[in-house]
Design an enzyme around this catalytic site. Structure first.
Site, mmCIF file in Angstrom:
data_model
loop_
_atom_site.group_PDB
_atom_site.id
_atom_site.type_symbol
_atom_site.label_atom_id
_atom_site.label_comp_id
_atom_site.label_asym_id
_atom_site.label_seq_id
_atom_site.Cartn_x
_atom_site.Cartn_y
_atom_site.Cartn_z
ATOM 1 N N PRO A 1 0.484 -1.208 -0.201
ATOM 2 C CA PRO A 1 0.016 0.198 0.323
ATOM 3 C C PRO A 1 0.627 1.118 0.349
ATOM 4 O O PRO A 1 0.084 2.350 -0.341
ATOM 5 C CB PRO A 1 -0.680 0.421 1.599
ATOM 6 C CG PRO A 1 0.141 -1.143 2.284
ATOM 7 C CD PRO A 1 0.940 -1.984 1.683
ATOM 8 N N ASP B 1 3.983 2.016 -11.436
ATOM 9 C CA ASP B 1 2.924 3.066 -11.396
ATOM 10 C C ASP B 1 2.812 4.356 -10.037
ATOM 11 O O ASP B 1 3.663 3.977 -9.529
ATOM 12 C CB ASP B 1 1.577 2.064 -10.348
ATOM 13 C CG ASP B 1 0.883 0.781 -11.524
ATOM 14 O OD1 ASP B 1 1.753 1.135 -12.715
ATOM 15 O OD2 ASP B 1 0.378 -0.509 -11.192
ATOM 16 N N LYS C 1 -1.243 6.052 -13.122
ATOM 17 C CA LYS C 1 -2.670 6.508 -13.725
ATOM 18 C C LYS C 1 -2.750 6.884 -12.762
ATOM 19 O O LYS C 1 -3.970 6.929 -11.880
ATOM 20 C CB LYS C 1 -3.104 5.327 -13.479
ATOM 21 C CG LYS C 1 -2.490 4.712 -15.097
ATOM 22 C CD LYS C 1 -3.809 3.089 -15.659
ATOM 23 C CE LYS C 1 -2.923 1.752 -15.691
ATOM 24 N NZ LYS C 1 -2.357 0.607 -15.302
HETATM 25 N N1 SAH Z 1 -3.429 -3.642 -6.373
HETATM 26 C C1 SAH Z 1 -4.318 -3.018 -5.495
HETATM 27 C C2 SAH Z 1 -4.967 -2.161 -6.448
HETATM 28 C C3 SAH Z 1 -5.191 -1.264 -7.307
HETATM 29 S S1 SAH Z 1 -6.554 -0.539 -7.995
HETATM 30 C C4 SAH Z 1 -4.045 -3.911 -4.806
HETATM 31 O O1 SAH Z 1 -4.168 -4.671 -4.191
HETATM 32 O O2 SAH Z 1 -4.115 -2.537 -3.275
HETATM 33 C C5 SAH Z 1 -5.790 1.072 -6.188
HETATM 34 C C6 SAH Z 1 -7.398 0.925 -5.961
HETATM 35 O O3 SAH Z 1 -6.546 0.226 -4.864
HETATM 36 C C7 SAH Z 1 -7.384 2.667 -5.209
HETATM 37 O O4 SAH Z 1 -8.293 3.071 -6.462
HETATM 38 C C8 SAH Z 1 -7.894 2.211 -4.113
HETATM 39 O O5 SAH Z 1 -8.703 2.335 -3.923
HETATM 40 C C9 SAH Z 1 -7.068 1.250 -3.525
HETATM 41 N N2 SAH Z 1 -5.509 1.518 -2.814
HETATM 42 C C10 SAH Z 1 -4.636 1.029 -2.966
HETATM 43 N N3 SAH Z 1 -3.210 1.706 -2.343
HETATM 44 C C11 SAH Z 1 -3.855 2.300 -0.878
HETATM 45 C C12 SAH Z 1 -3.810 3.321 -0.342
HETATM 46 N N4 SAH Z 1 -2.468 3.807 0.343
HETATM 47 N N5 SAH Z 1 -5.457 3.542 -0.002
HETATM 48 C C13 SAH Z 1 -5.935 3.378 -0.201
HETATM 49 N N6 SAH Z 1 -6.020 2.395 -1.119
HETATM 50 C C14 SAH Z 1 -5.699 2.781 -1.998
#
Ligand code: SAH
Length: 411
Positions: A172, A195, A218
């Site tokens: 995250p 990304d 993105k």
């Molecule tokens: N592959 C990623 C998700 C990609 S889609 C995973 O497994 O986490 C992108 C979405 O992930 C964002 O729109 C949000 O909803 C979420 N996201 C990813 N990192 C985040 C973070 N640090 N805090 C909050 N939402 C997060």
């Protein structure tokens, strides 16, 4: 002085004299390298027999004879009888065949290193004088840890014959929520296709200056690099013999289009692997003190992409008090999602939490209910990236009281 040589044993004849536990241990190492191992010993210990039964070596059941040396590149002697081992070593010396003598305190004409490998880097440790296997293996382990952590400069300086692609889950945000394997692959990479989400901000500035970094981030509203173009980049650089890392936020297979990138590599005949990551679907709620399952409260999790059509399953999940619904990419769709849930019969009092930028210094949580969240989100100015959690586990203070739990930003 000792000269350490790197000798690939694949296809080479290696004679092992003695059938005990030491032979078994070393045999596994030689066999893993592809050596053609012959054992000469009157009897075999169970572990050696198991390896012979598994076709790792052939066995001649008798005592050593000088003629056994014919054709051998390397001899290993561990008979348990130092006099026999010395005889074997002396016979090898006369025939100019390198010999490892495993007898306590003995030195053959060759010594095995304490060895570790990580990716295609192999490191061996020996003592220059007076064997000390305990020290060698401790040094080896310390180097091994650094190698595995990606803490050593293991990036190839010369282009490899064949490149490859590794999709790695970045988690995250914080770099220390990446796996050790992901860190090592990053340290080996020639090209990093990154990304915007995840640990990119923290990681990318510390890569070698000559690593090619391609940002395909993105940001909503900005022009993202189309998926076809990302696939093309991955394949093209790997075909050029480069180690390519595709660094993604969270886990590559959770709304990350990782599957499509794997298929593109496979279709192009490019070797590809995937390293899982800590997905935001679980870790971002956690950062706000929300367990996505909790005994007696929530027995299932429904993870959904907020940009997709709202399915009957998602509506049923939001209406079911025993299910936690986790919505990714859902900020823009929130009003639509909430209205549909209420229409489908979800109680207006169902707790909802929106966690923005989880695990980062900007983390912020907004708690409300299905009846009030749309207004609360607008009032708070909730923005991407955010994870929306619907269900009883999302209630403020569900696990920790408000006083004992704060968002990372204020902790
Ligand atoms: N592959 C990623 C998700 C990609 S889609 C995973 O497994 O986490 C992108 C979405 O992930 C964002 O729109 C949000 O909803 C979420 N996201 C990813 N990192 C985040 C973070 N640090 N805090 C909050 N939402 C997060």
């Amino acid at each position: 002085m000792t000269t350490i040589l790197g000798i690939p044993l694949a296809g080479r004849d290696v004679l092992m004299v003695g059938g005990g536990a030491v032979t078994a241990r070393r045999l596994q190492r030689f066999a893993a390298d592809g050596a053609l191992v012959r054992i000469v010993a009157p009897a075999l210990a169970p572990e050696t027999r198991a390896l012979v039964d598994g076709a790792a070596a052939t066995w001649t059941p008798r005592a050593f004879a000088a003629g056994d040396l014919d054709g051998a590149w390397l001899v290993h002697t561990a008979t348990g009888d130092p006099r026999i081992d010395l005889d074997v070593a002396a016979a090898c010396e006369r025939s100019r065949i390198l010999c490892i003598n495993a007898s306590d305190g003995a030195h053959g004409s060759a010594r095995l290193t304490a060895q570790t490998t990580s990716g295609d880097v192999a490191v061996g440790v020996v003592s220059d004088a007076g064997v000390d296997p305990g020290r060698s293996s401790r040094v080896r382990d310390a180097i091994g840890t650094l190698l595995h952590d990606g803490a050593l400069p293991v990036r190839r300086r010369r282009r490899a014959a064949a490149g490859r692609v590794d999709l790695i889950g970045g988690g995250p945000g914080p770099a220390d929520l990446m796996t050790v394997r992901a860190r090592r692959l990053l340290a080996e990479a020639d090209v990093v296709v990154a990304d915007r989400l995840g640990p990119a901000e923290e990681i990318l500035p510390h890569l070698d200056p000559d690593v090619l970094v391609i940002d395909v981030g993105k940001a909503p509203g900005a022009h993202p690099v189309p998926q076809d173009e990302i696939n093309r980049l991955l394949v093209a650089h790997a075909r050029d013999g480069r180690r390519v890392v595709r660094l993604k936020g969270g886990d590559p297979f959770v709304f990350g289009r990782g599957g499509e990138e794997v298929l593109a590599c496979l279709a192009a005949g490019v070797p590809v692997d995937v390293v899982p990551g800590v997905t935001s679907a679980v870790s971002v709620p956690q950062a706000a003190g929300i367990p996505v399952t909790h005994r007696g409260t929530s027995a299932a999790v429904h993870i959904v992409n907020g940009q997709a059509e709202i399915s009957a399953t998602t509506l049923a999940a939001m209406a079911d008090p025993a299910v936690t619904t986790v919505v990714l990419m859902g900020v823009a769709a929130l009003p639509r999602l909430v209205a549909a849930a209420l229409r489908a019969g979800a109680p207006a009092g169902t707790p909802v939490a929106i966690v923005e930028s989880g695990h980062t210094p900007r983390q912020r949580t907004t708690h409300a209910t299905l009846g009030t969240i749309t207004e609360a989100a607008t009032a708070a100015g909730v923005r991407n990236p955010a994870v929306i959690v619907v269900g009883d586990v999302a209630a403020a203070g569900f696990l920790y009281s408000a006083r004992s739990w704060q968002d990372a930003a204020t902790r």
